[in-house]
Scaffold this active site. Structure first.
Site, PDB file in Angstrom:
ATOM      1  N   TRP A 298     -14.946  13.247 -12.646  1.00  0.00           N
ATOM      2  CA  TRP A 298     -14.098  12.890 -11.506  1.00  0.00           C
ATOM      3  C   TRP A 298     -13.406  14.107 -10.901  1.00  0.00           C
ATOM      4  CZ3 TRP A 298      -8.879  13.931 -12.240  1.00  0.00           C
ATOM      5  CH2 TRP A 298      -8.438  14.054 -13.554  1.00  0.00           C
TER       6      TRP A 298
ATOM      7  N   GLU B  24       0.846  -1.206   0.000  1.00  0.00           N
ATOM      8  CA  GLU B  24       0.000   0.000   0.000  1.00  0.00           C
ATOM      9  C   GLU B  24       0.877   1.250   0.000  1.00  0.00           C
ATOM     10  OE1 GLU B  24      -3.316   0.092  -0.500  1.00  0.00           O
ATOM     11  OE2 GLU B  24      -2.955  -2.034  -0.808  1.00  0.00           O
TER      12      GLU B  24
ATOM     13  N   ASN C 204     -10.381   3.663   2.814  1.00  0.00           N
ATOM     14  CA  ASN C 204     -10.039   3.489   1.396  1.00  0.00           C
ATOM     15  C   ASN C 204     -11.121   2.750   0.609  1.00  0.00           C
ATOM     16  OD1 ASN C 204      -8.193   3.516  -0.923  1.00  0.00           O
ATOM     17  ND2 ASN C 204      -8.174   1.301  -0.609  1.00  0.00           N
TER      18      ASN C 204
ATOM     19  N   TRP D 246      -8.495   9.106  -8.154  1.00  0.00           N
ATOM     20  CA  TRP D 246      -9.748   9.462  -8.844  1.00  0.00           C
ATOM     21  C   TRP D 246      -9.728   8.969 -10.288  1.00  0.00           C
ATOM     22  CZ3 TRP D 246     -14.503  10.690  -7.520  1.00  0.00           C
ATOM     23  CH2 TRP D 246     -14.728  11.104  -6.210  1.00  0.00           C
TER      24      TRP D 246
ATOM     25  N   TRP E 271     -19.955  13.449 -19.683  1.00  0.00           N
ATOM     26  CA  TRP E 271     -20.190  13.783 -18.265  1.00  0.00           C
ATOM     27  C   TRP E 271     -21.411  14.691 -18.139  1.00  0.00           C
ATOM     28  CZ3 TRP E 271     -17.508  10.730 -15.341  1.00  0.00           C
ATOM     29  CH2 TRP E 271     -16.202  10.357 -15.681  1.00  0.00           C
TER      30      TRP E 271
ATOM     31  N   TRP F 153       1.892   2.050  -3.363  1.00  0.00           N
ATOM     32  CA  TRP F 153       0.918   2.762  -4.210  1.00  0.00           C
ATOM     33  C   TRP F 153       1.161   4.267  -4.115  1.00  0.00           C
ATOM     34  CZ3 TRP F 153      -2.333   1.723  -8.034  1.00  0.00           C
ATOM     35  CH2 TRP F 153      -2.766   0.417  -8.218  1.00  0.00           C
TER      36      TRP F 153
HETATM   37  P1  FAD Z   1      -3.292   2.194   5.078  1.00  0.00           P
HETATM   38  O1  FAD Z   1      -4.162   1.134   4.514  1.00  0.00           O
HETATM   39  O2  FAD Z   1      -2.810   2.007   6.455  1.00  0.00           O
HETATM   40  O3  FAD Z   1      -2.065   2.350   4.061  1.00  0.00           O
HETATM   41  C1  FAD Z   1      -0.785   2.844   4.472  1.00  0.00           C
HETATM   42  C2  FAD Z   1      -0.399   4.039   3.642  1.00  0.00           C
HETATM   43  O4  FAD Z   1      -0.242   3.670   2.269  1.00  0.00           O
HETATM   44  C3  FAD Z   1      -1.432   5.160   3.627  1.00  0.00           C
HETATM   45  O5  FAD Z   1      -1.320   5.984   4.763  1.00  0.00           O
HETATM   46  C4  FAD Z   1      -1.115   5.883   2.319  1.00  0.00           C
HETATM   47  O6  FAD Z   1      -0.061   6.801   2.478  1.00  0.00           O
HETATM   48  C5  FAD Z   1      -0.648   4.748   1.419  1.00  0.00           C
HETATM   49  N1  FAD Z   1      -1.763   4.284   0.589  1.00  0.00           N
HETATM   50  C6  FAD Z   1      -2.691   3.355   0.874  1.00  0.00           C
HETATM   51  N2  FAD Z   1      -3.522   3.165  -0.168  1.00  0.00           N
HETATM   52  C7  FAD Z   1      -3.124   4.017  -1.131  1.00  0.00           C
HETATM   53  C8  FAD Z   1      -3.584   4.302  -2.458  1.00  0.00           C
HETATM   54  N3  FAD Z   1      -4.621   3.648  -3.018  1.00  0.00           N
HETATM   55  N4  FAD Z   1      -2.934   5.245  -3.175  1.00  0.00           N
HETATM   56  C9  FAD Z   1      -1.863   5.900  -2.654  1.00  0.00           C
HETATM   57  N5  FAD Z   1      -1.390   5.669  -1.411  1.00  0.00           N
HETATM   58  C10 FAD Z   1      -2.006   4.738  -0.661  1.00  0.00           C
HETATM   59  N6  FAD Z   1      -4.605   8.933  -0.125  1.00  0.00           N
HETATM   60  C11 FAD Z   1      -3.982  10.034   0.322  1.00  0.00           C
HETATM   61  O7  FAD Z   1      -3.008   9.939   1.075  1.00  0.00           O
HETATM   62  N7  FAD Z   1      -4.404  11.287  -0.069  1.00  0.00           N
HETATM   63  C12 FAD Z   1      -5.464  11.465  -0.900  1.00  0.00           C
HETATM   64  O8  FAD Z   1      -5.794  12.601  -1.240  1.00  0.00           O
HETATM   65  C13 FAD Z   1      -6.164  10.305  -1.350  1.00  0.00           C
HETATM   66  N8  FAD Z   1      -7.250  10.422  -2.137  1.00  0.00           N
HETATM   67  C14 FAD Z   1      -7.907   9.281  -2.566  1.00  0.00           C
HETATM   68  C15 FAD Z   1      -9.023   9.407  -3.412  1.00  0.00           C
HETATM   69  C16 FAD Z   1      -9.713   8.280  -3.838  1.00  0.00           C
HETATM   70  C17 FAD Z   1     -10.897   8.428  -4.760  1.00  0.00           C
HETATM   71  C18 FAD Z   1      -9.284   6.996  -3.437  1.00  0.00           C
HETATM   72  C19 FAD Z   1     -10.006   5.762  -3.886  1.00  0.00           C
HETATM   73  C20 FAD Z   1      -8.166   6.859  -2.620  1.00  0.00           C
HETATM   74  C21 FAD Z   1      -7.462   7.983  -2.177  1.00  0.00           C
HETATM   75  N9  FAD Z   1      -6.328   7.878  -1.348  1.00  0.00           N
HETATM   76  C22 FAD Z   1      -5.683   9.017  -0.932  1.00  0.00           C
HETATM   77  C23 FAD Z   1      -5.720   6.565  -1.056  1.00  0.00           C
HETATM   78  C24 FAD Z   1      -6.199   5.867   0.230  1.00  0.00           C
HETATM   79  O9  FAD Z   1      -7.594   5.859   0.300  1.00  0.00           O
HETATM   80  C25 FAD Z   1      -5.647   6.481   1.521  1.00  0.00           C
HETATM   81  O10 FAD Z   1      -4.260   6.651   1.416  1.00  0.00           O
HETATM   82  C26 FAD Z   1      -5.932   5.560   2.716  1.00  0.00           C
HETATM   83  O11 FAD Z   1      -7.333   5.390   2.869  1.00  0.00           O
HETATM   84  C27 FAD Z   1      -5.351   6.152   3.971  1.00  0.00           C
HETATM   85  O12 FAD Z   1      -5.694   5.380   5.092  1.00  0.00           O
HETATM   86  P2  FAD Z   1      -4.571   4.665   5.940  1.00  0.00           P
HETATM   87  O13 FAD Z   1      -3.480   5.624   6.251  1.00  0.00           O
HETATM   88  O14 FAD Z   1      -5.246   4.018   7.110  1.00  0.00           O
HETATM   89  O15 FAD Z   1      -4.067   3.576   4.900  1.00  0.00           O
END
Ligand code: FAD
Length: 485
Positions: free
Chosen positions: A363, A279, A345, A386, A310, A282
């Protein structure tokens, strides 16, 4: 102290531990001037949103205290960072400006401009890595470009991932006498009328100490179950580190290092640790992409999407923003966002799919709302995610895979704890009807004291019909690009 000072320009790296630029500056023995510039000019339309500003206020307060405890201080300034830093370097006779590298297109342009300006006054800009696990130039395809598909990216990144023990914070930071700067209050980062930040205050502790505490808490039981629980918004199954990572209160290197160390000590946590690292990767994937594709926040990454039909519909957009779509899992997510500044997420994917595929709203509208309301709003992660959900991004979800908000709710919030928390007016509905109140028999609704359309909205669209429309819209893109479903 006779040597020329070094300016330590803090950006989204608001920490003292594992901070390569700070460690290097202190190691020179020269006096260090730590400064933060609130720059609402350079980012253009991507100036920080409201929730991020709330976070920034508290993070700067924490950093300032930590610096004071080491005999230093944090100078605050506002305005165009290029001018502010150049002027400060001139005034103080600084030999260098040290900073952490940033990857937003406007931030990279600023670094280039600043380097040139400073050189003209015999001062050098030194940028340090630390915001990502690897620099964008270090993980490239054979063709020399960024990866557009995640799995080979992860393979390449993990092959070179060598986390190091995080560098401790310097014990003392020699700084020259205080320069006059702004007060934190002058930044006016906190909401006043109305003060909507009550839920944020309850949910978060911004700052480096808060970040370490979050990580430590996660590395126990949550990491062990992360591979299974990370998709469940009703469980405390994820790290909640994203705002801390965005503001650089903890380094991704430290996350990997501590996660691997914890996994080595605790049998049964390997799978959770590996999934957590994937993650985090990502995050790198999105940042690398943004570094090479500066139009990512505005334009579809894939060609052919300009023809997508759209819709502009202000009332549907308002219903989505306010969590009043009539689909409980969507509404719970949108209200979680408003109350706490984040959203799980899995639910981000569901609400985003609903906006672009059920409502056919661009989006970019969702991206903008998230930008203003998320405490973890991050240009790379937000725009890449997005686009991913919309189907026009790198390694995107295929457009024809349209989330059903009812079955997603039933699958990932099976006992309804998440929906009941954020949509309390549905709390009395039995689980069998919680995710589709519009299909509940009249007597069930009456027993739960719900009149649809009064206590809770009727669905703003019929999902089955919306799905058919979305697939028809996709046909246009497919026809234009020759893509196959
Ligand atoms: P955990 O599951 O604990 O993951 C650990 C870390 O990995 C996160 O803190 C984050 O830094 C990174 N991570 C996890 N999933 C993703 C992902 N899909 N893409 C990139 N990094 C990821 N994340 C943001 O940090 N900022 C945003 O503005 C953002 N906008 C999003 C918009 C949409 C539409 C979607 C679907 C996802 C978005 N995310 C964003 C990704 C993700 O949802 C969040 O990083 C995550 O929910 C954060 O929760 P956590 O720290 O508990 O994640």
């Amino acid at each position: 102290m006779t040597s020329r000072p070094i300016i330590l320009w803090f950006r989204n790296d608001l920490r003292l531990k594992d901070h390569a630029a700070l460690t290097a500056a202190v190691a020179t023995g020269a006096p260090v001037i730590p400064v933060y510039v609130l720059d609402d000019v350079t980012p253009g339309r991507w100036t920080m949103g409201g929730a991020s500003r709330w976070w920034l206020h508290h993070s700067l307060a924490a950093l300032s205290e930590d610096l004071e405890a080491r005999g230093s201080y944090l100078m605050l300034a506002g305005g165009d960072a290029l001018k502010v830093i150049t002027d400060l370097a001139r005034q103080t006779g600084a030999s260098h400006v040290y900073c952490s590298r940033a990857y937003e297109p406007f931030a990279s342009a600023l670094e280039r401009g600043l380097k040139d300006e400073l050189e003209q006054q015999d001062c050098a800009l030194k940028r340090y890595a630390g915001a990502l696990l690897a620099e964008p130039e270090a993980v490239l395809t054979k063709g020399g470009g960024p990866y557009k598909v995640y799995t080979p990216f992860w393979r390449a990144l993990s092959a070179q991932l060598k986390p190091h023990a995080p560098k401790p914070a310097p014990k003392a930071i020699a700084s020259p006498r205080r320069l006059k700067g702004m007060r934190l209050e002058d930044f006016a980062l906190l909401p006043a009328k109305p003060d909507w930040a009550g839920g944020l205050r309850e949910a978060w502790t911004p700052g480096e100490a808060g970040a370490s505490e979050r990580l430590t808490r996660f590395l126990g039981a949550a990491m062990a179950a992360y591979a299974e629980d990370r998709n469940r918004p009703d469980l405390p199954g994820t790290s909640r580190l994203s705002p801390h990572l965005h503001f650089g209160e903890i380094s991704p290197n430290a996350c990997v290092w501590h996660a691997r160390t914890a996994a080595a000590r605790r049998p049964g946590t390997d799978a959770g640790c590996e999934t957590f690292l994937k993650e985090l990767a990502w995050r790198d994937f999105s940042h690398h992409l943004l570094a090479y594709v500066p139009s990512l926040p505005e334009k579809p990454f894939r060609p052919g999407w300009d023809v997508f039909p759209w819709k502009k519909d202000a009332s549907l957009l308002a219903a989505w923003r306010r969590g009043r779509t009539g689909y409980p899992i969507v509404d719970a997510g949108m209200r979680e966002l408003w109350q706490t500044g984040v959203m799980h997420n899995r639910v981000r994917m569901i609400v985003a799919s609903f906006l672009v595929k059920d409502l056919l709203i661009p989006w970019q509208e969702g991206e903008a709302w998230f930008w203003d309301t998320l405490v973890d709003a991050d240009l790379a992660n937000n725009s890449a995610s997005w686009q991913w959900v919309a189907g026009c991004g790198a390694d995107a979800a295929p457009y024809f895979r349209i989330f059903n908000p009812v079955s997603q709710g039933e699958k990932f919030d099976p006992d309804g704890a998440y929906v009941r928390r954020f949509v309390p007016e549905l709390a009395q509905l039995p689980n069998a009807h919680l995710h589709a109140p519009f299909e509940a028999p009249k007597e069930v609704l009456a027993a739960a004291r719900i009149t649809l359309g009064r206590d809770y909205p009727l669905p703003v669209v019929d999902h089955k019909r919306a799905r058919v429309q979305a697939l028809a819209a996709y046909e246009r893109v497919k026809a234009g690009t020759g893509a196959s479903a």
